[in-house]
Enzyme design. Structure first.
Site, PDB file in Angstrom:
ATOM      1  N   ARG A  58       0.815  -1.215   0.000  1.00 33.21           N
ATOM      2  CA  ARG A  58       0.000   0.000   0.000  1.00 33.21           C
ATOM      3  C   ARG A  58       0.847   1.262   0.000  1.00 33.21           C
ATOM      4  O   ARG A  58       0.381   2.340  -0.394  1.00 33.21           O
ATOM      5  CB  ARG A  58      -0.954   0.010   1.205  1.00 33.21           C
ATOM      6  CG  ARG A  58      -1.871   1.238   1.233  1.00 33.21           C
ATOM      7  CD  ARG A  58      -2.994   1.096   2.239  1.00 33.21           C
ATOM      8  NE  ARG A  58      -2.515   0.836   3.578  1.00 33.21           N
ATOM      9  CZ  ARG A  58      -2.003   1.771   4.400  1.00 33.21           C
ATOM     10  NH1 ARG A  58      -1.901   3.025   3.986  1.00 33.21           N
ATOM     11  NH2 ARG A  58      -1.616   1.465   5.611  1.00 33.21           N
ATOM     12  N   TYR A 112     -10.589  17.322 -19.308  1.00 31.47           N
ATOM     13  CA  TYR A 112     -11.169  15.979 -19.334  1.00 31.47           C
ATOM     14  C   TYR A 112     -12.358  15.941 -18.364  1.00 31.47           C
ATOM     15  O   TYR A 112     -12.315  16.535 -17.282  1.00 31.47           O
ATOM     16  CB  TYR A 112     -10.107  14.956 -18.946  1.00 31.47           C
ATOM     17  CG  TYR A 112     -10.654  13.621 -18.515  1.00 31.47           C
ATOM     18  CD1 TYR A 112     -11.380  12.823 -19.410  1.00 31.47           C
ATOM     19  CD2 TYR A 112     -10.483  13.159 -17.220  1.00 31.47           C
ATOM     20  CE1 TYR A 112     -11.903  11.606 -19.012  1.00 31.47           C
ATOM     21  CE2 TYR A 112     -10.996  11.935 -16.819  1.00 31.47           C
ATOM     22  CZ  TYR A 112     -11.710  11.168 -17.709  1.00 31.47           C
ATOM     23  OH  TYR A 112     -12.226   9.973 -17.320  1.00 31.47           O
ATOM     24  N   ASP A 184      -1.431  17.453 -17.232  1.00 23.11           N
ATOM     25  CA  ASP A 184      -1.826  16.108 -17.634  1.00 23.11           C
ATOM     26  C   ASP A 184      -1.231  15.846 -19.015  1.00 23.11           C
ATOM     27  O   ASP A 184      -1.661  16.424 -20.012  1.00 23.11           O
ATOM     28  CB  ASP A 184      -3.352  16.021 -17.668  1.00 23.11           C
ATOM     29  CG  ASP A 184      -3.863  14.635 -18.021  1.00 23.11           C
ATOM     30  OD1 ASP A 184      -3.103  13.845 -18.627  1.00 23.11           O
ATOM     31  OD2 ASP A 184      -5.029  14.330 -17.710  1.00 23.11           O
ATOM     32  N   LYS A 209      -3.700   4.685 -20.664  1.00 29.27           N
ATOM     33  CA  LYS A 209      -3.700   5.051 -22.069  1.00 29.27           C
ATOM     34  C   LYS A 209      -2.363   4.711 -22.738  1.00 29.27           C
ATOM     35  O   LYS A 209      -1.991   3.557 -22.821  1.00 29.27           O
ATOM     36  CB  LYS A 209      -4.041   6.532 -22.213  1.00 29.27           C
ATOM     37  CG  LYS A 209      -5.236   6.991 -21.362  1.00 29.27           C
ATOM     38  CD  LYS A 209      -6.512   6.229 -21.611  1.00 29.27           C
ATOM     39  CE  LYS A 209      -7.745   6.892 -21.029  1.00 29.27           C
ATOM     40  NZ  LYS A 209      -7.774   7.045 -19.577  1.00 29.27           N
TER      41      LYS A 209
END
Length: 396
Positions: A58, A112, A184, A209
């Site tokens: 984690r 986005y 981004d 992506k």
């Protein structure tokens, strides 16, 4: 300075070499040419002195995490990197690291859809305000600045209209006013644009992506200074958005072909954009590689080899009905959201990626109901062009 997984400075090779060799452990684990999957949640305590350094999945510090993060940092030419469970995990965690109730941020218009919702709804609920600016008009930014402005957030190539702004001016403005500049870089990838080289503080990706490129995982990535990554990791550890070992393995594998894929996709996207712009059924094409695109001057100046990525958008003269006819007739592109995979994907943003925005918000952002977004795969350019030619011929 980029460091490899063994802690030594990474030599600045060309990106074709970096995707294969950067960040790899030396010596290799067990002599394996391919980094194994460390399918373990916890690891033996070795005297670590801080919570973040205790080996635990984690905390994003297993061998799968650290090698992958070092490779991404090398590709983006930053000091450090981090991977997360999704692009939105990367974006939301990073913004929440640097924003507090009462703060203000600047963003470009036409973000986005997921980012737009998070900024305008979730952050608003937490007392963070936002002002949208045109990133192609630097002279207008000063008026939007407030005494409590902390972050300037933009996208390299906007989703879905593929706009590109004066990105160096964004980084310079942020630095001048003590803001954290975030970008981004999903649509471009480091093959086309390395934001840190132009002065950006933090680079974000939906690694689902292009970085992965095979439509088989969800992941996010962050590249920044070591100090910034330390701050973001502390927040991510509490939110729990750590990427699992198998997804790390797949993303690590996908990165190795990043350059080959993006170059092919960009070449085909340019050809398709030029074809569609001349087609009588097409009203408008949005692709920065076209001289007719408003952002073409920025793309030529900023992007490597003047490549403009594998995503383009276009509108048909017949509207939504014509789009439906084209979708039914296409044989190669897969009608689905997302982008960056080896297969071509096509969608209407108003019904998928930006459906969370109201009709009024989409209209203000220039996203019509008939707008089509195409993510070009690695198929043969001529085959894709012929497929669109036959599909468009079906429109009455």
């Amino acid at each position: 300075m980029v460091v490899s997984a063994d802690g030594h400075p990474a030599q600045q090779f060309h990106i074709e070499t970096q995707v294969v060799h950067a960040g790899e452990a030396k010596p290799r684990y067990g002599g394996a040419a391919v980094l194994p999957i460390f399918q373990s949640a916890t690891f033996a305590y070795e005297g670590e002195l801080t919570y973040a350094s205790v080996k635990y999945a984690r905390c994003s510090n297993t061998p799968n995490h650290t090698v992958l993060a070092a490779k991404i940092a090398a590709l983006e030419n930053t000091e450090d990197g981090l991977v997360t469970t999704s692009g939105m995990a990367a974006i939301s965690t990073t913004l929440l690291t640097f924003l507090r109730p009462g703060d203000h941020m600047l963003t470009q218009t036409a973000l986005y859809g997921g980012t737009y919702d998070f900024v305008h709804k979730d952050l608003a609920d937490l007392g963070v305000s936002v002002t949208e600016v045109d990133i192609a008009q630097p002279a207008t930014w000063q008026a939007a600045l407030q005494s409590n402005t902390k972050v300037f957030y933009v996208e390299t190539i906007s989703n879905p209209l593929t706009s590109v702004g004066d990105l160096p001016a964004v980084a310079s403005f942020a630095k001048q006013h003590g803001l954290v500049s975030m970008i981004d870089n999903t649509f471009a990838s480091p093959v086309i644009f390395r934001p840190a080289d132009w002065g950006f503080d933090i680079v974000l990706h939906s690694a689902t992506k292009y970085l992965n490129g095979h439509s088989d995982l969800i992941a996010g990535a962050i590249a920044a200074s070591a100090d910034s990554i330390t701050k973001i990791v502390a927040k991510l550890n509490h939110f729990g958005g750590s990427l699992d070992a198998h997804a790390c393995f797949l993303l690590h594998r996908g990165l190795r072909t990043l350059v080959l894929r993006v170059r092919q996709q960009s070449q085909t996207a340019q050809a398709l954009a030029e074809f569609l712009e001349q087609h009588p059924q097409v009203a408008q094409v949005h692709y920065p590689g076209l001289p007719s695109h408003p952002a073409h001057k920025y793309a030529k100046r900023l992007f490597e080899e003047e490549r403009c990525g594998g995503v383009l958008a276009f509108e048909l003269k017949g509207g939504v009905e014509a789009v439906d006819t084209m979708f039914e007739a296409l044989k190669l592109p897969f009608v689905a959201p997302s982008l960056g995979g080896v297969e071509s994907l096509i969608t209407r943003p108003s019904s998928t990626t930006h459906v969370g925005m109201s009709a009024e918000e989409r209209q203000a952002a220039g996203i019509s109901d008939g707008l089509v977004r195409l993510s070009v795969g690695i198929e043969n350019t001529q085959d894709l062009t012929h497929d669109f030619e036959q599909a468009l011929s079906r429109i009455l």
